[in-house]
Design an enzyme around this catalytic site. Structure first.
Site, PDB file in Angstrom:
ATOM      1  N   HIS A  53     -96.500  52.789  76.097  1.00  0.00           N
ATOM      2  CA  HIS A  53     -95.371  52.059  75.499  1.00  0.00           C
ATOM      3  C   HIS A  53     -95.273  50.675  76.128  1.00  0.00           C
ATOM      4  O   HIS A  53     -95.975  50.373  77.083  1.00  0.00           O
ATOM      5  CB  HIS A  53     -94.062  52.842  75.622  1.00  0.00           C
ATOM      6  CG  HIS A  53     -93.557  53.034  77.020  1.00  0.00           C
ATOM      7  ND1 HIS A  53     -94.218  53.797  77.964  1.00  0.00           N
ATOM      8  CD2 HIS A  53     -92.451  52.549  77.653  1.00  0.00           C
ATOM      9  CE1 HIS A  53     -93.516  53.795  79.096  1.00  0.00           C
ATOM     10  NE2 HIS A  53     -92.450  53.043  78.943  1.00  0.00           N
ATOM     11  N   HIS A  55     -93.174  48.878  77.944  1.00  0.00           N
ATOM     12  CA  HIS A  55     -92.507  48.427  79.175  1.00  0.00           C
ATOM     13  C   HIS A  55     -93.501  47.809  80.166  1.00  0.00           C
ATOM     14  O   HIS A  55     -94.627  48.279  80.309  1.00  0.00           O
ATOM     15  CB  HIS A  55     -91.750  49.588  79.845  1.00  0.00           C
ATOM     16  CG  HIS A  55     -90.480  49.954  79.132  1.00  0.00           C
ATOM     17  ND1 HIS A  55     -89.860  51.166  79.280  1.00  0.00           N
ATOM     18  CD2 HIS A  55     -89.723  49.243  78.258  1.00  0.00           C
ATOM     19  CE1 HIS A  55     -88.765  51.191  78.533  1.00  0.00           C
ATOM     20  NE2 HIS A  55     -88.669  50.045  77.903  1.00  0.00           N
ATOM     21  N   ASP A  57     -93.816  47.791  83.352  1.00  0.00           N
ATOM     22  CA  ASP A  57     -94.406  48.565  84.462  1.00  0.00           C
ATOM     23  C   ASP A  57     -95.571  49.436  83.964  1.00  0.00           C
ATOM     24  O   ASP A  57     -96.223  50.120  84.748  1.00  0.00           O
ATOM     25  CB  ASP A  57     -93.356  49.412  85.207  1.00  0.00           C
ATOM     26  CG  ASP A  57     -92.703  50.481  84.362  1.00  0.00           C
ATOM     27  OD1 ASP A  57     -92.276  50.179  83.227  1.00  0.00           O
ATOM     28  OD2 ASP A  57     -92.612  51.638  84.833  1.00  0.00           O
ATOM     29  N   HIS A  58     -95.845  49.386  82.639  1.00  0.00           N
ATOM     30  CA  HIS A  58     -96.980  50.123  82.068  1.00  0.00           C
ATOM     31  C   HIS A  58     -98.038  49.184  81.482  1.00  0.00           C
ATOM     32  O   HIS A  58     -99.140  49.621  81.172  1.00  0.00           O
ATOM     33  CB  HIS A  58     -96.489  51.091  80.976  1.00  0.00           C
ATOM     34  CG  HIS A  58     -95.507  52.092  81.496  1.00  0.00           C
ATOM     35  ND1 HIS A  58     -95.790  53.435  81.592  1.00  0.00           N
ATOM     36  CD2 HIS A  58     -94.258  51.945  81.996  1.00  0.00           C
ATOM     37  CE1 HIS A  58     -94.745  54.067  82.127  1.00  0.00           C
ATOM     38  NE2 HIS A  58     -93.802  53.187  82.371  1.00  0.00           N
ATOM     39  N   HIS A 111     -87.724  57.477  74.486  1.00  0.00           N
ATOM     40  CA  HIS A 111     -87.597  56.515  75.590  1.00  0.00           C
ATOM     41  C   HIS A 111     -87.685  55.094  75.014  1.00  0.00           C
ATOM     42  O   HIS A 111     -86.852  54.239  75.284  1.00  0.00           O
ATOM     43  CB  HIS A 111     -88.711  56.787  76.602  1.00  0.00           C
ATOM     44  CG  HIS A 111     -88.784  55.813  77.723  1.00  0.00           C
ATOM     45  ND1 HIS A 111     -87.810  55.703  78.689  1.00  0.00           N
ATOM     46  CD2 HIS A 111     -89.742  54.899  78.051  1.00  0.00           C
ATOM     47  CE1 HIS A 111     -88.158  54.757  79.556  1.00  0.00           C
ATOM     48  NE2 HIS A 111     -89.324  54.253  79.191  1.00  0.00           N
ATOM     49  N   ASP A 131     -93.595  57.755  79.981  1.00  0.00           N
ATOM     50  CA  ASP A 131     -92.197  57.971  80.377  1.00  0.00           C
ATOM     51  C   ASP A 131     -91.474  58.907  79.415  1.00  0.00           C
ATOM     52  O   ASP A 131     -90.243  58.856  79.309  1.00  0.00           O
ATOM     53  CB  ASP A 131     -91.439  56.630  80.432  1.00  0.00           C
ATOM     54  CG  ASP A 131     -91.855  55.774  81.616  1.00  0.00           C
ATOM     55  OD1 ASP A 131     -92.622  56.252  82.475  1.00  0.00           O
ATOM     56  OD2 ASP A 131     -91.400  54.614  81.672  1.00  0.00           O
ATOM     57  N   HIS A 169     -94.171  58.483  86.602  1.00  0.00           N
ATOM     58  CA  HIS A 169     -93.295  58.207  87.750  1.00  0.00           C
ATOM     59  C   HIS A 169     -93.129  59.414  88.673  1.00  0.00           C
ATOM     60  O   HIS A 169     -93.121  60.556  88.212  1.00  0.00           O
ATOM     61  CB  HIS A 169     -91.907  57.755  87.265  1.00  0.00           C
ATOM     62  CG  HIS A 169     -91.901  56.411  86.610  1.00  0.00           C
ATOM     63  ND1 HIS A 169     -91.733  55.240  87.315  1.00  0.00           N
ATOM     64  CD2 HIS A 169     -92.056  56.051  85.312  1.00  0.00           C
ATOM     65  CE1 HIS A 169     -91.768  54.220  86.474  1.00  0.00           C
ATOM     66  NE2 HIS A 169     -91.968  54.679  85.243  1.00  0.00           N
TER      67      HIS A 169
HETATM   68 FE    FE Z   1     -91.965  53.403  83.406  1.00  0.00          FE
HETATM   69 ZN    ZN Z   2     -90.731  52.976  80.364  1.00  0.00          ZN
END
Ligand code: FE
Ligand code: ZN
Length: 257
Positions: A53, A55, A57-58, A111, A131, A169
């Site tokens: 996805h 975001h 942090d990915h 999410h 996530d 995570h």
């Molecule tokens: Fe994440």
């Molecule tokens: Zn995420």
């Protein structure tokens, strides 16, 4: 023989690398440097990047990886990830020839609305779920609806019991603390907490988990269990029966836990 290796990143992310002796694919590289270091150390050639996805942090490491490796980047259609070379959707299959592995795409909105996961079989069954699903928890609803997330989680809980689940995570301990509050009578949760505490003390990941463990411990997959229903109703001070309402109540409760 495939290895699936977690590279810790940021505060609590894992960037998963699937590799054999020579080749590697990376899932959700939020940053590039630790991935490049690992590939160099293990003398691996990157063959693909897979994204669950949008975001940061990915996705944050995609550009720097592409500067070093000319590889395809798979992910869901989303204008905010301009670096994708292949947009994939439900039931698409990604054939990673160098790894003798085919990954199937499942759409799991909730999410985010674009969220997808990758499921593959090669000696073991494996799920890279970003996530959407965490050990004993699930992603927050940033974009999707509770109904979408319930359907997405149902899809994952129906995968074979022995499927190894690689989440992005390290949230297990805090998730277990919440799960035990919701379902204090679930003895499997007590065992899970003891094991997870021991692993974290030694700085070892609590992941992967498995679908059967999640079905036995994850309150968000257990919205039909009497004690979970009772816990949600008691928290809300209201009688609920719809699984989606139980789910929403748990999600809200967890957000403020
Ligand atoms: Fe994440
Ligand atoms: Zn995420």
């Amino acid at each position: 023989m495939l290895k699936i290796h977690p590279i810790p990143a940021f505060k609590d992310n894992y960037i998963w690398v699937i590799h054999n002796e020579n080749y590697a694919a990376v899932i959700d590289p939020g940053t590039a440097h630790p991935v490049i270091d690992y590939l160099q150390y293990e003398k691996l050639q990157l063959v693909a990047i897979l994204i669950t996805h949008h975001h940061n942090d990915h996705t944050g490491g995609i550009i720097n990886l592409l500067n070093k490796f000319n590889v395809p980047v798979y992910g869901p259609h989303n204008e905010s990830i301009p670096t994708l070379s292949h947009h994939v959707k439900e039931n698409d299959e990604i054939n990673l020839e160098a790894l003798s592995l085919t990954l199937k795409v499942l759409e799991t909105p909730g999410h985010t609305t674009d969220h997808i996961v990758y499921y593959g079989v090669n000696k073991i069954k494996m799920l890279f779920c970003g996530d959407t699903l965490f050990a004993c928890g699930c992603g927050r609803l940033f974009e999707g609806t509770a109904q979408q997330m319930v359907n997405s989680l149902k899809k994952l809980s129906n995968l074979p019991d022995e499927t190894m689940v690689y989440c992005t995570h390290e949230y297990t301990l805090e998730n277990v603390r919440f799960a035990r509050t919701v379902e204090p009578g679930n003895l499997t949760l007590q065992e899970l907490e003891a094991t997870a505490k021991e692993l974290r003390k030694q700085n070892i990941p609590t992941l992967p988990t498995t679908i059967s463990k999640e079905n036995a411990t994850n309150p968000f997959l257990r919205c039909d269990q009497p004690e979970v229903i009772q816990g949600a109703c008691k928290h809300l001070g209201q009688t609920l029966s719809e699984p989606t309402h139980i789910f929403s109540t748990l999600r809200e409760w967890k957000n403020n836990f």
